[in-house]
Enzyme design. Structure first.
Site, PDB file in Angstrom:
ATOM      1  N   GLY A  12      -1.645 -23.948  -1.584  1.00 35.98           N
ATOM      2  CA  GLY A  12      -1.757 -22.944  -0.525  1.00 35.98           C
ATOM      3  C   GLY A  12      -2.996 -23.192   0.318  1.00 35.98           C
ATOM      4  CB  ALA A  13      -3.682 -24.632   3.357  1.00 35.49           C
ATOM      5  N   GLY A  14      -4.088 -20.979   2.929  1.00 34.18           N
ATOM      6  CA  GLY A  14      -4.541 -19.806   3.670  1.00 34.18           C
ATOM      7  C   GLY A  14      -6.019 -19.586   3.381  1.00 34.18           C
ATOM      8  N   GLY A  17      -7.093 -20.305  -0.397  1.00 33.24           N
ATOM      9  CA  GLY A  17      -6.972 -21.721  -0.746  1.00 33.24           C
ATOM     10  C   GLY A  17      -8.045 -22.554  -0.075  1.00 33.24           C
ATOM     11  CG  PHE A 116     -11.094  -0.906   8.725  1.00 32.23           C
ATOM     12  CD1 PHE A 116     -11.388  -1.581   9.900  1.00 32.23           C
ATOM     13  CD2 PHE A 116      -9.863  -1.115   8.133  1.00 32.23           C
ATOM     14  CE1 PHE A 116     -10.467  -2.446  10.461  1.00 32.23           C
ATOM     15  CE2 PHE A 116      -8.937  -1.978   8.687  1.00 32.23           C
ATOM     16  CZ  PHE A 116      -9.235  -2.646   9.859  1.00 32.23           C
ATOM     17  CG  ASP A 221       7.011 -19.836  -2.267  1.00 30.74           C
ATOM     18  OD1 ASP A 221       8.043 -19.143  -2.248  1.00 30.74           O
ATOM     19  OD2 ASP A 221       6.547 -20.390  -1.255  1.00 30.74           O
ATOM     20  CD  GLN A 240      -2.252  -1.439   1.862  1.00 33.05           C
ATOM     21  OE1 GLN A 240      -2.673  -2.418   2.459  1.00 33.05           O
ATOM     22  NE2 GLN A 240      -3.052  -0.597   1.242  1.00 33.05           N
ATOM     23  CG  HIS A 242      -0.842  -1.581   7.921  1.00 32.51           C
ATOM     24  ND1 HIS A 242      -0.921  -0.795   9.050  1.00 32.51           N
ATOM     25  CD2 HIS A 242      -2.051  -2.189   7.799  1.00 32.51           C
ATOM     26  CE1 HIS A 242      -2.123  -0.927   9.580  1.00 32.51           C
ATOM     27  NE2 HIS A 242      -2.828  -1.765   8.846  1.00 32.51           N
ATOM     28  CG  LEU A 252      -1.099  -5.394  11.085  1.00 35.45           C
ATOM     29  CD1 LEU A 252      -0.858  -4.234  10.141  1.00 35.45           C
ATOM     30  CD2 LEU A 252      -1.889  -6.491  10.372  1.00 35.45           C
ATOM     31  CB  THR A 254      -5.819  -3.767  13.536  1.00 30.24           C
ATOM     32  OG1 THR A 254      -6.875  -3.516  12.618  1.00 30.24           O
ATOM     33  CG2 THR A 254      -6.308  -3.414  14.931  1.00 30.24           C
ATOM     34  CD  GLU A 255      -6.967   1.103   7.773  1.00 28.99           C
ATOM     35  OE1 GLU A 255      -6.069   0.449   7.214  1.00 28.99           O
ATOM     36  OE2 GLU A 255      -7.900   1.616   7.162  1.00 28.99           O
ATOM     37  NE  ARG A 286      -4.620  -0.827   5.771  1.00 26.98           N
ATOM     38  CZ  ARG A 286      -4.861  -2.120   5.833  1.00 26.98           C
ATOM     39  NH1 ARG A 286      -4.360  -2.938   4.925  1.00 26.98           N
ATOM     40  NH2 ARG A 286      -5.612  -2.608   6.801  1.00 26.98           N
ATOM     41  CG  HIS A 353       0.094  -4.828   5.314  1.00 27.89           C
ATOM     42  ND1 HIS A 353       0.211  -5.694   6.375  1.00 27.89           N
ATOM     43  CD2 HIS A 353      -1.221  -4.700   5.061  1.00 27.89           C
ATOM     44  CE1 HIS A 353      -1.007  -6.064   6.751  1.00 27.89           C
ATOM     45  NE2 HIS A 353      -1.888  -5.500   5.963  1.00 27.89           N
ATOM     46  NE  ARG A 394      -5.056  -5.522   1.019  1.00 30.15           N
ATOM     47  CZ  ARG A 394      -5.230  -5.393   2.348  1.00 30.15           C
ATOM     48  NH1 ARG A 394      -6.381  -5.016   2.856  1.00 30.15           N
ATOM     49  NH2 ARG A 394      -4.219  -5.631   3.164  1.00 30.15           N
ATOM     50  CB  SER A 399      -6.623  -8.410   2.000  1.00 33.46           C
ATOM     51  OG  SER A 399      -6.645  -8.247   3.393  1.00 33.46           O
TER      52      SER A 399
END
Lengths: 583, 263
Positions: A12-14, A17, A116, A221, A240, A242, A252, A254-255, A286, A353, A394, A399
């Site tokens: 994973g490359a988020g 990762g 927030f 996955d 969750q 949102h 989305l 944003t909050e 949320r 979300h 959350r 996150s």
């Protein structure tokens, strides 16, 4: 088949990762395997900010942040982990700034901060400005900055390599993770990566729902692979919603919009959050806002021709605030709903979300195989993991914080483990499971269409397992999911080729979605209480006597239809006793 | 609330049947450039008749084809709302993200039948249908040192930056690396060794960041014969950018920095 040998393999490359890769890559030979090209990951869709008690604009400290996180999670948070996250948040933000992240600035040139949901001064007195942000593309800037730094450090990526299995080798001391098996999308070839440590950073599984802020590729996955290995998943019933998805689309908003002062209104124009959360109103966490919105609609106060959404009113913020601090969401509303937030309120409704649950880990990112033991060499971080810092719900911005704090920790821990250990031999035929799986999907064994099953799954999950749940709706969902699993055994794909077979890819993804949807529903049925993001109409209150504990799910056997065993794990408390959750 | 069954809420058809047509749908023709390098000798055009709503994104139409008509149709996509940059393609002759173009903006005037033409972006090798090899594009990006370079000792807190200095490079931080700009550039089409607009945009993002000390190195790279001087200011890139970045202006600013040796 090809073999590769690395010290550390990251899947994973988020955000999680790549944050792990920056640490691991400077210490040990590291490969990042990713289903998508880097920078395509859904971290980039996060908007509002990343909280840290920098106290740049008003008094704040990390202990308040810890408390907010624990209360926000309805006391299902492991308090030692929340403390670590809130404490390390400050360096996590400063590290990103030093890597080049272009945060918005205060007049003195410091990192600016905004309000927030659920983040408060002195244990709930009032909303506090804690979220560090870059307009409303904070996630985009984090993803870009992390990729830029991966380029700087020469991190090795295997792009469009879809990991379908991990290798586990039995040793005298129990099972050890020894590698991962990937399907190369470009060629259809199978690759075995022999490694000393493996980190999962594969994100969430929002595509079990129809209305979701999640990308098409978020199909759980990593969680699915771990579950199929007989390892546990934790707290999967906590999902969750949102509050502010674009009505009907789920995209989305944003909050951070409410952080800047936007207000939720019902059809009568009433600011209804004053009734549900008198102190912090629209900036309640949320789960509370999403339930309040759903109630307004259920009780007939929804807006629009079908009275099925509420309105996010940004009109009093003025064009300048919208264009400079919230430009992307302003454009989303214009593009997708033809509504201009400068002059009109925006139709919104809760959208699936974020998974609070996932692969259980300790605070070093090590994956648990039961309540007391880790799997040596196996790590997880980010949304796919459950540390648990989010508990039952959350808080917004936590996150982006989670991926940075625990991505970093997992990267360091995995590299240090690799440096201190030798490669353990791979099991026999390490690619056998993946070869069989791919061959089965490509073989002619039925005529069910993948899209039909996926759409039916998403429909039943939206209708029966979303913001509010009851015994009846959940039983219906379980019945539907199990029937869909049977149909899945008879799927067919049209594309039988080897080159970029995304038909095959979608079929495999659907298998993970079905598996995880069932775990979610089984967990939601068993948890006969309401806590955080899990709201049971038939059990409307929190039950600390019976349910102040994490759920742990184990797959019994290998078939897709295998039973799920439910166990429990105690919550870690340090200094905060559970209280009634009021805002 | 009461339970809804899967049958009530979805179409559970067997293979061959198509999902129910939504109210208000119109039929459009989607003409797609097809080429599977595994089996085909040369590209061809396939046309599909699709029921769609005016509010549908082009991505919805492609999904309809893939899910119900031809599972072999291949394209990349992920976020579906213009943030991840996966689904850049040539739609009616211009580079767009398929998830950011709505059908209503492509309809023929006067209720005449609508045909939408979809091709892969140009200038990068096609792997399969609308999916191209992104490696040359990312190579150019990586070549401009797209990361903060700073030789000064790190402060304990954040580096300070005025709001005005932050604003200076705001526009180019929006880039999502979708390649719409680069693959709309006639210079890039004829000579793939040109860095292309996206790489220059990402160099700009750092050259004009007051915290960065690598401008000189980057400007050296960009003054190369494959660098900024190849730009002929056709503005295709600016028109193509789905994030609204003033791409040509950014390239001009980099040229000016080279000419006057100052940022």
């Amino acid at each position: 088949m090809q073999f590769h040998k690395y010290d550390v393999v990251i899947i994973g490359a988020g955000g999680a990762g790549m944050r792990a890769a920056i640490e691991s890559g400077q210490r040990a030979r590291t490969a990042v395997l990713t289903k998508l090209y880097p920078t395509r990951s859904h971290t980039g869709a996060a908007q509002g900010g990343m909280c840290a008690a920098l106290a740049n604009v008003e008094e704040d400290n990390w202990e308040w942040h810890t408390f907010d996180t624990i209360k926000g999670g309805d006391y299902l948070v492991d308090q030692d982990a929340a403390e670590i996250m809130a404490k390390e948040a400050i360096d996590a933000v400063l590290d990103l700034e030093k890597m080049g992240l272009p945060f918005n600035r205060t007049p003195e040139g410091k990192i600016d901060q905004r309000r927030f949901g659920g983040h408060t001064r002195n244990h709930g007195e009032a909303a506090v400005r804690r979220a560090c942000y870059a307009a409303d593309r904070t996630g985009h800037m984090i993803l870009q900055t992390l990729y830029q730094n991966c380029v700087k450090h020469g991190i090795e990526f295997f792009n469009e390599f879809y990991v379908l299995d991990i290798c586990m080798t039995e040793t005298a001391d129990g099972p050890v993770c020894t590698g991962a098996v990937a399907y190369e999308l470009a060629t259809g070839e199978i690759h075995v990566f022999h490694a000393k440590s493996v980190i999962f950073a594969t994100g969430g599984f929002g595509k079990v729902f129809k209305t979701t802020s999640n990308a098409h590729t978020l199909t759980g996955d990593g969680m699915g692979i771990v579950f199929r290995k007989g390892l546990p998943l934790e707290d999967m019933e906590f999902y969750q919603f949102h509050p502010t998805g674009l009505a009907g689309l789920g995209i989305l908003l944003t909050e951070g919009a409410r952080g800047e002062g936007a207000i939720l209104r019902n059809a009568d124009g009433e600011r209804f959050m004053e009734r549900y959360a008198p102190t912090i109103k629209d900036l309640a966490p949320r789960d509370i806002v999403a339930r309040s919105m759903a109630l307004e609609v259920l009780e007939g106060r929804g807006a629009g021709p079908n009275k099925d959404y509420v309105l996010l009113d940004c009109t009093h913020l003025g064009a300048e605030v919208l264009e400079t601090k919230l430009p992307d969401i302003t454009e989303f509303a214009r593009t997708y709903l033809a509504v201009d937030p400068v002059t009109e309120p925006v139709p919104v409704y809760p959208t699936a979300h974020y998974a609070m649950g996932g692969i259980p880990t300790n605070v070093h990112g090590e994956v648990l195989r039961d309540n007391d033991h880790v799997v040596p060499g196996l790590y997880a971080a980010g949304e796919c993991a459950c540390v648990s810092v989010h508990g039952a719900n959350r808080l917004g911005t936590n996150s982006l914080l989670d991926i940075n704090v625990f991505g970093r920790r997992a990267g360091i821990a995995a590299a240090e483990y690799a440096l201190a250990h030798d490669h353990v031999d791979l099991p026999e035929n390490p690619a056998a499971v993946v070869e069989a799986q791919v061959a089965l999907v490509l073989s002619e064994h039925g005529h069910e269409r993948v899209a039909d099953i996926r759409i039916a799954l998403q429909a039943t999950m939206d209708a029966n397992a979303s913001v509010y749940r009851t015994e009846d709706t959940l039983k219906q969902a379980l019945h539907d999911v199990q029937a869909l699993k049977e149909r899945y055994a008879r799927i067919t794909v049209q594309d039988k080729g080897k080159r970029f077979n995304t038909d095959l890819l979608e079929a495999v993804e659907l298998g993970f979605l079905l598996e995880l949807a069932e775990v979610l529903v089984v967990g939601a049925l068993a948890r006969k209480e309401s806590r955080g993001g899990h709201a049971r109409e038939d059990y409307p209150t929190r039950d600390d006597t019976n349910f102040m504990r994490h759920s742990m799910y184990y797959k019994q056997g290998e078939a897709l239809s295998a039973d799920i065993r439910l166990d429990y794990k105690p919550v870690t408390f340090t200094r905060y006793q559970p209280m009634e959750r009021k805002y | 609330m009461t339970a809804s069954t899967a049958e009530q809420t979805s179409s559970s058809g067997s293979k061959g049947s198509e999902p129910p047509v939504p109210e208000g749908a119109i039929t459009v023709t989607v003409k797609i450039r097809r080429f599977n390098t595994e089996f085909d000798d040369e590209p061809r055009w396939d046309s599909f008749e699709i029921p769609a709503l005016p509010s549908d994104r082009v991505l919805n139409l492609l999904h309809y084809v893939k899910w119900y008509l031809d599972g072999t149709l291949t394209f990349r996509r992920s976020c579906a709302h213009g943030i991840c940059g996966s689904d850049a393609m040539r739609i009616n002759g211009v580079n767009r993200l398929a998830c950011k173009v709505l059908l209503k903006d492509l309809l023929s005037a006067g209720g005449k039948p609508t045909t939408i033409t979809i091709e892969p972006i140009k200038g990068l090798p096609v792997h399969k249908d609308l999916l191209v090899d992104m490696e040359p594009f990312f190579e150019a990006f990586r070549a401009v040192q797209p990361y903060l370079i700073n030789y000064s000792p790190e402060p304990t807190r954040e580096r300070l930056q005025s709001a005005a200095d932050r604003e200076r490079f705001d526009d180019t931080t929006k880039c999502i690396l979708c390649a719409c700009c680069t693959t709309s550039c006639p210079v890039y089409w004829t000579d793939g060794s040109y860095f292309g607009p996206a790489a220059i945009v990402n160099a700009h993002r750092f050259i004009f960041d007051s915290r960065d000390e690598g401008a000189e190195e980057r400007l050296d790279i960009l003054s190369d014969k494959e660098g900024v001087w190849r730009c002929r200011t056709t503005f295709n890139c600016t028109d193509a950018c789905p994030r609204g970045i003033q791409v040509t202006k950014a390239i001009q600013e980099v040229k000016r920095a080279l000419l006057f040796k100052r940022v």
